[in-house]
Structure formats: C-alpha cells, structure tokens
Design a protein around this motif. Structure first.
Motif, PDB file in Angstrom:
ATOM      1  N   LEU A 142     -20.966 -16.380 -45.055  1.00  0.00           N
ATOM      2  CA  LEU A 142     -22.004 -16.007 -44.092  1.00  0.00           C
ATOM      3  C   LEU A 142     -22.009 -16.972 -42.911  1.00  0.00           C
ATOM      4  O   LEU A 142     -22.187 -16.561 -41.758  1.00  0.00           O
ATOM      5  N   GLU A 143     -21.838 -18.262 -43.204  1.00  0.00           N
ATOM      6  CA  GLU A 143     -21.731 -19.259 -42.127  1.00  0.00           C
ATOM      7  C   GLU A 143     -20.616 -18.899 -41.166  1.00  0.00           C
ATOM      8  O   GLU A 143     -20.786 -18.917 -39.937  1.00  0.00           O
ATOM      9  N   GLU A 144     -19.452 -18.598 -41.726  1.00  0.00           N
ATOM     10  CA  GLU A 144     -18.289 -18.271 -40.909  1.00  0.00           C
ATOM     11  C   GLU A 144     -18.545 -17.024 -40.075  1.00  0.00           C
ATOM     12  O   GLU A 144     -18.108 -16.927 -38.925  1.00  0.00           O
ATOM     13  N   HIS A 145     -19.257 -16.061 -40.663  1.00  0.00           N
ATOM     14  CA  HIS A 145     -19.550 -14.812 -39.948  1.00  0.00           C
ATOM     15  C   HIS A 145     -20.527 -15.047 -38.802  1.00  0.00           C
ATOM     16  O   HIS A 145     -20.375 -14.479 -37.716  1.00  0.00           O
ATOM     17  N   TRP A 146     -21.536 -15.882 -39.041  1.00  0.00           N
ATOM     18  CA  TRP A 146     -22.580 -16.101 -38.049  1.00  0.00           C
ATOM     19  C   TRP A 146     -22.195 -17.123 -36.976  1.00  0.00           C
ATOM     20  O   TRP A 146     -22.561 -16.970 -35.817  1.00  0.00           O
ATOM     21  N   THR A 147     -21.499 -18.181 -37.366  1.00  0.00           N
ATOM     22  CA  THR A 147     -21.221 -19.282 -36.424  1.00  0.00           C
ATOM     23  C   THR A 147     -19.754 -19.423 -36.045  1.00  0.00           C
ATOM     24  O   THR A 147     -19.419 -20.206 -35.164  1.00  0.00           O
ATOM     25  N   GLY A 148     -18.889 -18.709 -36.764  1.00  0.00           N
ATOM     26  CA  GLY A 148     -17.467 -18.793 -36.444  1.00  0.00           C
ATOM     27  C   GLY A 148     -16.731 -19.884 -37.180  1.00  0.00           C
ATOM     28  O   GLY A 148     -15.508 -19.957 -37.129  1.00  0.00           O
ATOM     29  N   ARG A 149     -17.462 -20.746 -37.882  1.00  0.00           N
ATOM     30  CA  ARG A 149     -16.835 -21.815 -38.665  1.00  0.00           C
ATOM     31  C   ARG A 149     -17.783 -22.264 -39.767  1.00  0.00           C
ATOM     32  O   ARG A 149     -19.009 -22.121 -39.639  1.00  0.00           O
ATOM     33  N   PRO A 150     -17.247 -22.793 -40.867  1.00  0.00           N
ATOM     34  CA  PRO A 150     -18.111 -23.268 -41.955  1.00  0.00           C
ATOM     35  C   PRO A 150     -18.598 -24.691 -41.700  1.00  0.00           C
ATOM     36  O   PRO A 150     -17.865 -25.653 -41.923  1.00  0.00           O
TER      37      PRO A 150
END
Length: 338
Positions: free
Chosen positions: A29-37
């Motif tokens: 979800l982090e990657e989806h929302w912000t582009g990176r973990p």
C-alpha cells in the motif's frame, strides 16, 4: 518433527505469519500511495508485533510457535543468506577489516566495562553489559554468565534491556545513512559492527540494499566468532571455577549451527556448486522467513519491561552502544571504505 510438535508450534507460527502478511500488504500500500516503501515490511512487522504485545500478552498456546519463529526460522534465514555470499566478497572486505573487527570488539568491551563500573554497576553486571554490547547481545550474555558466576537477576536485567534496545537499533540505524552520508558498503559494515544479533542485521540492512545486507552479515559473523576467545579469556581471568564452566560450554554455543551453515553455503556458492535456480529461490525465501521472524521478535518485546529495569543499567547499555557506534565509525573512516 512429530505431529505433536507441529501441533504445538502451529498457532504461534500462524500468528507470526499473519502479522508478516499484514506487514507485506502495508508495504504494498505504501508503494502504491507514495511510489516507494518508506517503511519496509521487515520494520512494519516488528512494529505490528510490538503493538500487539503491548495490548495483549500471548498465552501458553502461542508461545512455542512464537519462540520457534523468532529463533529457528530466523537462523534458517541467516543460513540461506550464505548462498548470496561468495569468496570475492570476503576478499574484497580485506584483512584490514577482519583485524579491525577484532579491535573494535576489544575496545568496546573495555570501554563498556569502564562505563559500567563508573556508573557503580557490580563488576559481573558490567561484564555482562560489555560483552552483550560488543559481541552479540543476549547470546553473549548467556554464554558469559556461567563463566563469571553472574546472578540470575543480573542476567535477566541485562537481557531485558538489551533485547529492547536491539529492536530500537534495528529501526533507527538506517536513519544514519543520510545523516552521516554513508555509502552502502560503509553502512553494511556499521550495521555488522553495532547490531546485537545476527538476524537483526538482516532487518537493519535489507531495507537499505543487498550490498549492505551481504557485507553486514559477513562482518557480524566475524564479530560473533569473537565470543569463543572472549569466553576463554574471561575464564582464565575469573579462575578455575570459571574454566570448568567454560569446558561445559558446547561448541554449538560458541559457534551456532546456522553460522556454520552460512559459511558452508558461502563456500559452495564460491565453488559454483549451487545452481542458479536455487540461488534465485534462496533470497526471497530468506526474506519471507525474516519478516515472519521480525513479527515474532516484536511479539517478544514488552515495552513495560523498561519500567522494571534499573536506571543505571539502562544508562550503561545506552552509553555503551553509543561508544560502540563511535568506535565503528572511526574504523570505517580509518580504513577508508568506499
């Protein structure tokens, strides 16, 4: 492993796996929302496990599987990581670094012991804190305790805060990369020299890079191997009774099986005996097992313990860690690591 043992372990392992799955999903979800973990699944698993333990203490049904996940699964993950290390990595590390590790451990033990005595800790407690800080946390404390005749309460206090501080180090150490402008190589060495437990090196370095993980694990393993000489040295200083205690320590306590497995896989990898297909599988399996183990590690952290650990022990362990980090950074600069 018989059916009864599997049934005993299953609830706890399933709990850790569920927390690990939640951590992986949150990273996605982090990657989806912000582009990176920003927070890797390894770190999220620790935080979720700790939060769970804060509001709920697992009963006897869960404890065996949680312990198995925190120890055995993590040791298997460390062993599998050996397949990603080749002789070239060892040669590139250089003799200077290997010698430097021994120097750092020696200086850290001396400085930590001096700090403990300055803070009026009993000498046995000061030795436990020093060895736990300089070598490998709880394992070093457990190995040294019978050699110096430490009291059970001293061992319990040392292990309690070391366990909690070890998790804090795992979470906070990556923040030093941008603050100190560390390269991936330098950070790997720093993690290997300062993180308490071998498996925790994975949690501290995997979110940064594969290079940091490989070099950090290698450095940490060399550091752990210092436990044997230190225990023998303490036995000679402490006297005959300690020497007899040392003789009762098995080699598995001084050189754990997973370290031998790690080194064996590294040798096999260097000789080309491990097929590429297995190499591609080993890394993701090690990562998954580590995430599950980090969930178990979090479940074992009771933040309320902080209130029961003496202030002098807390201060001694914290200052000892800061000294260890300072000495390690000095070694990195001295060696001119890229």
């Amino acid at each position: 492993m018989n059916r009864n043992r599997i049934a005993q372990l299953a609830p706890g392992i399933a709990l850790c796996a569920a927390i690990a799955l939640a951590a992986i999903l949150l990273q996605r979800l982090e990657e989806h929302w912000t582009g990176r973990p920003w927070l890797e699944a390894l770190v999220i698993a620790i935080l979720l496990g700790t939060a769970t333990r804060t509001f709920w203490t697992p009963g006897t049904r869960w404890v065996p599987g949680i312990g198995f996940s925190a120890k055995t699964l993590l040791e298997i993950a460390v062993m599998l990581l050996g397949a990603s290390i080749s002789a070239q990595a060892v040669l590139e590390a250089g003799f200077g670094l290997m010698l430097g590790i021994a120097v750092v451990v020696t200086l850290a033990i001396g400085a930590s012991y001096a700090l403990g005595r300055w803070l009026d800790l009993p000498w046995r407690m000061a030795v436990l804190v020093a060895c736990g800080n300089a070598i490998c946390g709880n394992s070093a404390i457990a190995a040294v305790a019978p050699v110096i005749g430490a009291k059970p309460q001293d061992v319990a206090s040392s292990i309690a805060f070391t366990a909690i501080l070890g998790v804090v180090v795992v979470l906070a150490l990556p923040l030093l990369v941008p603050i100190l402008d560390l390269s991936l190589t330098q950070y790997g060495v720093l993690a290997g020299l300062t993180v308490y437990a071998v498996p925790q090196v994975l949690a501290a370095t995997m979110p940064v890079s594969a290079i940091s993980t490989q070099l950090g694990t290698l450095v940490k393993l060399v550091r752990v191997l210092m436990l044997g000489p230190v225990v023998i040295g303490l036995s000679l200083v402490a006297g005959r009774g300690a020497t007899e205690a040392t003789m009762r320590l098995s080699w598995s306590r001084l050189v754990p099986w997973f370290i031998l497995g790690f080194l064996s896989l590294a040798v096999l990898r260097s000789l080309g005996f491990i097929p590429d297909a297995l190499l591609r599988i080993a890394s993701p399996v090690a990562t998954l097992l580590t995430i599950i183990s980090m969930a178990a590690l979090g479940l074992g952290v009771d933040l309320r313990v902080l209130g029961r650990v003496g202030g002098r022990v807390t201060l001694a362990v914290t200052l000892s860690l800061l000294v260890l980090i300072t000495i390690s950074l000095a070694l990195i600069r001295l060696l001119g690591l890229p």
